[in-house]
Design a protein around this motif. Structure first.
Motif, short mmCIF file in Angstrom:
data_model
loop_
_atom_site.label_atom_id
_atom_site.label_comp_id
_atom_site.label_asym_id
_atom_site.label_seq_id
_atom_site.Cartn_x
_atom_site.Cartn_y
_atom_site.Cartn_z
N LYS A 148 0.86 -1.20 0.00
CA LYS A 148 0.00 0.00 0.00
C LYS A 148 0.90 1.25 0.00
N GLY A 149 0.69 2.13 -0.96
CA GLY A 149 1.45 3.39 -1.01
C GLY A 149 2.92 3.22 -1.33
N GLN A 150 3.31 2.09 -1.92
CA GLN A 150 4.75 1.81 -2.12
C GLN A 150 5.24 2.01 -3.56
N ILE A 151 4.31 2.08 -4.52
CA ILE A 151 4.74 2.14 -5.93
C ILE A 151 4.98 3.59 -6.34
N ASP A 152 6.13 3.85 -6.97
CA ASP A 152 6.47 5.23 -7.32
C ASP A 152 5.87 5.65 -8.65
N LEU A 153 5.75 4.70 -9.57
CA LEU A 153 5.18 5.04 -10.89
C LEU A 153 4.39 3.87 -11.44
N LEU A 154 3.18 4.18 -11.91
CA LEU A 154 2.34 3.15 -12.53
C LEU A 154 2.19 3.49 -14.00
N TYR A 155 2.48 2.52 -14.86
CA TYR A 155 2.15 2.69 -16.29
C TYR A 155 1.08 1.66 -16.60
N LEU A 156 -0.05 2.12 -17.12
CA LEU A 156 -1.16 1.21 -17.41
C LEU A 156 -1.53 1.32 -18.88
N ASP A 157 -1.47 0.19 -19.56
CA ASP A 157 -1.78 0.13 -20.99
C ASP A 157 -2.86 -0.95 -21.16
N PRO A 158 -4.10 -0.63 -20.73
CA PRO A 158 -5.15 -1.65 -20.72
C PRO A 158 -5.69 -1.92 -22.10
N LEU A 204 -0.22 3.21 -5.05
CA LEU A 204 0.67 4.30 -5.50
C LEU A 204 1.11 5.16 -4.31
N SER A 205 2.37 5.57 -4.31
CA SER A 205 2.90 6.34 -3.18
C SER A 205 2.32 7.76 -3.20
N PRO A 206 2.30 8.45 -2.07
CA PRO A 206 1.73 9.80 -2.03
C PRO A 206 2.45 10.76 -2.97
N GLN A 207 3.69 10.43 -3.37
CA GLN A 207 4.42 11.28 -4.34
C GLN A 207 4.39 10.67 -5.73
N GLY A 208 3.53 9.65 -5.92
CA GLY A 208 3.58 8.86 -7.16
C GLY A 208 2.88 9.50 -8.35
N LEU A 209 3.18 8.95 -9.53
CA LEU A 209 2.55 9.38 -10.79
C LEU A 209 1.95 8.16 -11.48
N ILE A 210 0.83 8.37 -12.16
CA ILE A 210 0.24 7.30 -12.96
C ILE A 210 0.18 7.77 -14.42
N PHE A 211 0.59 6.89 -15.33
CA PHE A 211 0.53 7.15 -16.78
C PHE A 211 -0.44 6.13 -17.37
N ILE A 250 -1.66 9.48 -23.63
CA ILE A 250 -1.19 8.97 -22.33
C ILE A 250 -1.53 10.03 -21.28
N PHE A 251 -2.51 9.73 -20.43
CA PHE A 251 -2.91 10.68 -19.39
C PHE A 251 -2.00 10.50 -18.18
N VAL A 252 -1.57 11.63 -17.64
CA VAL A 252 -0.70 11.58 -16.45
C VAL A 252 -1.42 12.28 -15.30
N TYR A 253 -1.52 11.59 -14.17
CA TYR A 253 -2.11 12.16 -12.95
C TYR A 253 -1.15 11.92 -11.80
N SER A 254 -1.24 12.81 -10.80
CA SER A 254 -0.40 12.63 -9.62
C SER A 254 -1.29 12.32 -8.42
N MET A 255 -0.66 11.86 -7.35
CA MET A 255 -1.42 11.57 -6.14
C MET A 255 -1.57 12.84 -5.29
N SER A 256 -0.63 13.78 -5.45
CA SER A 256 -0.68 15.00 -4.64
C SER A 256 0.06 16.10 -5.40
N ASP A 257 0.26 17.25 -4.76
CA ASP A 257 1.01 18.34 -5.43
C ASP A 257 2.50 18.05 -5.46
N GLU A 258 2.92 17.15 -4.58
CA GLU A 258 4.36 16.87 -4.50
C GLU A 258 4.66 15.55 -5.16
N TYR A 259 5.23 15.61 -6.34
CA TYR A 259 5.57 14.38 -7.04
C TYR A 259 6.88 14.57 -7.79
N ALA A 260 7.55 13.44 -8.04
CA ALA A 260 8.82 13.50 -8.75
C ALA A 260 8.54 13.86 -10.21
#
Ligand SMILES: C[S@@+](CC[C@H](N)C(=O)[O-])C[C@H]1O[C@@H](n2cnc3c(N)ncnc32)[C@H](O)[C@@H]1O
Length: 364
Positions: free
Chosen positions: A69-79, A129-136, A186-196
């Motif tokens: 839980k909250g451990q992944i830094d980046l998710l790439y999803l190509d469903p 996804l981590s609180p600083q994470g990004l999803i693509f 490719i849509f990019v969203y973050s979990m919060s304002d603070e992301y890498a």
């Protein structure tokens, strides 16, 4: 406030509870590989083992949640894109040759069922996804308008980061009554304002002369020398924008695995470089031929990959092992294959499927 509603959406928690209550357990697959290298590739760093899951991604996500839980830094999803296509492949095994299905993208129950499936999956993946994470999230014209609305719903409109256009200029398109379709989104969203977010620069075709700019009291101004003359500089590169001109994978490429809908590794290398640093954890819950994992391996990130197609797992494993062994790469982390051993999977494993020398090609 706009509400996004479709048939079945309100049963989200109920459906997840049902899967949770019937959860299968996953375990490492031990293969007595006939290949000269074994499945568990030795890596220098023993604190982490990269994970390739063969199974349904909802099941896998639920299995991962207690520890990740909250451990992944980046998710790439190509469903699957809601394309209405069954992706078939041609298999050559010695002198045998047959056609089979790699995966399907036809939805009995139509759009409601597709959106419900995606919504449940993304809802769970977000928890990892981590609180600083990004999803693509990689989609195309079939359903990108709905998926963006789903992402707004799950992540919040304020956490929208980018809508990247992947312009694949080299794909043949037979459309007679429309323009050739030559891009995915490719849509990019973050979990919060603070992301890498690492700035990437790409080379210019020709160097250009550019005014030097400096920040004065929070405002960008033209830089001047001590005589009040404007200062110029020669620039060879530019900041990468959100339109990416990268070709489609072609069968002639050395990296082509034969898996339908394989994405270009350059695309994934960019994504991983933007959103992570060395050692970060990257996950792909629809990993197909393993492009994300291959790119993560090259860039020395840790990874988790998931797919429920045996051909996807076969090709991903082979691709990674080839990369690690043929190139003699000094890999940082070992990797393992994990699955929930259903009767069907047991049969596949016992048949020695993963040890077979298969050639996989796009259906003729
Ligand atoms: C568009 S392809 C991914 C291609 C991949 N990015 C590549 O470069 O090869 C989608 C993949 O999702 C997998 N998939 C679809 N539904 C799944 C599910 N519920 N669980 C696990 N994998 C799934 C399919 O088997 C297929 O390999």
């Amino acid at each position: 406030m706009v509400d996004l509603i479709w048939n079945g959406k309100e049963q989200l928690e109920e459906s997840i509870d049902y899967i949770q209550n019937n959860l299968t357990s996953f375990e490492r697959v031990e293969l007595n590989s006939k290949l000269k290298y074994d499945l568990i590739v030795n890596g220098k760093n023993k604190d982490w083992i990269n994970k390739l899951f063969w199974g349904d991604n909802l099941q896998v996500a639920l299995n991962l949640l207690p520890k990740f839980k909250g451990q992944i830094d980046l998710l790439y999803l190509d469903p699957p894109f809601f394309s209405g296509t069954n992706y078939e492949i041609q298999i050559y095994e010695g002198d045998k040759e047959f056609e089979t299905l790699a995966y399907h993208d036809k939805w009995q129950g139509g759009l409601d069922v597709y959106l419900n499936t995606i919504y449940q999956q993304f809802y769970l993946f977000k928890k990892l996804l981590s609180p600083q994470g990004l999803i693509f999230v990689h989609v195309d014209w079939h359903a990108n308008h709905y998926i963006r609305a789903i992402l707004d719903d799950l992540f919040g409109i304020n956490n929208f980061v980018n809508s990247i256009v992947w312009y694949y200029y080299n794909k043949y398109s037979a459309g007679k009554y429309n323009l050739p379709r030559a891009h995915d989104t490719i849509f990019v969203y973050s979990m919060s304002d603070e992301y890498a977010f690492n700035e990437l620069r790409i080379p210019r075709k020709k160097p250009i002369k550019q005014l030097k700019r400096v920040m004065v009291n929070g405002t960008l101004k033209n830089a001047k020398d001590e005589n009040g003359k404007l200062i110029y500089r020669i620039v060879n590169d530019k900041k990468m924008d959100d339109v990416w001109r990268i070709p489609c994978m072609q069968p002639a490429s050395k990296q082509w695995t034969g898996y339908p809908t394989q994405k270009h590794h350059r695309l994934l290398e960019r994504i991983i470089k933007i959103g992570t640093h060395k050692g970060d954890l990257v996950a792909d819950f629809y990993c197909g031929s393993g492009t994300t994992l291959y790119a993560a391996e090259k860039l020395k990130r840790r990874w988790i990959g998931v797919d429920n197609s045996k051909y996807a797992i076969y090709l991903t494993r082979k691709r990674l092992l080839n990369y690690l062994h043929k190139k003699n790469v000094n890999n940082l982390y070992p990797f393992e294959i994990i699955t929930d051993i259903t009767e069907k999977r047991q049969e596949i494993l016992q048949s020695g499927f993963f040890q077979k020398e298969l050639i996989i090609k796009r259906k003729k």
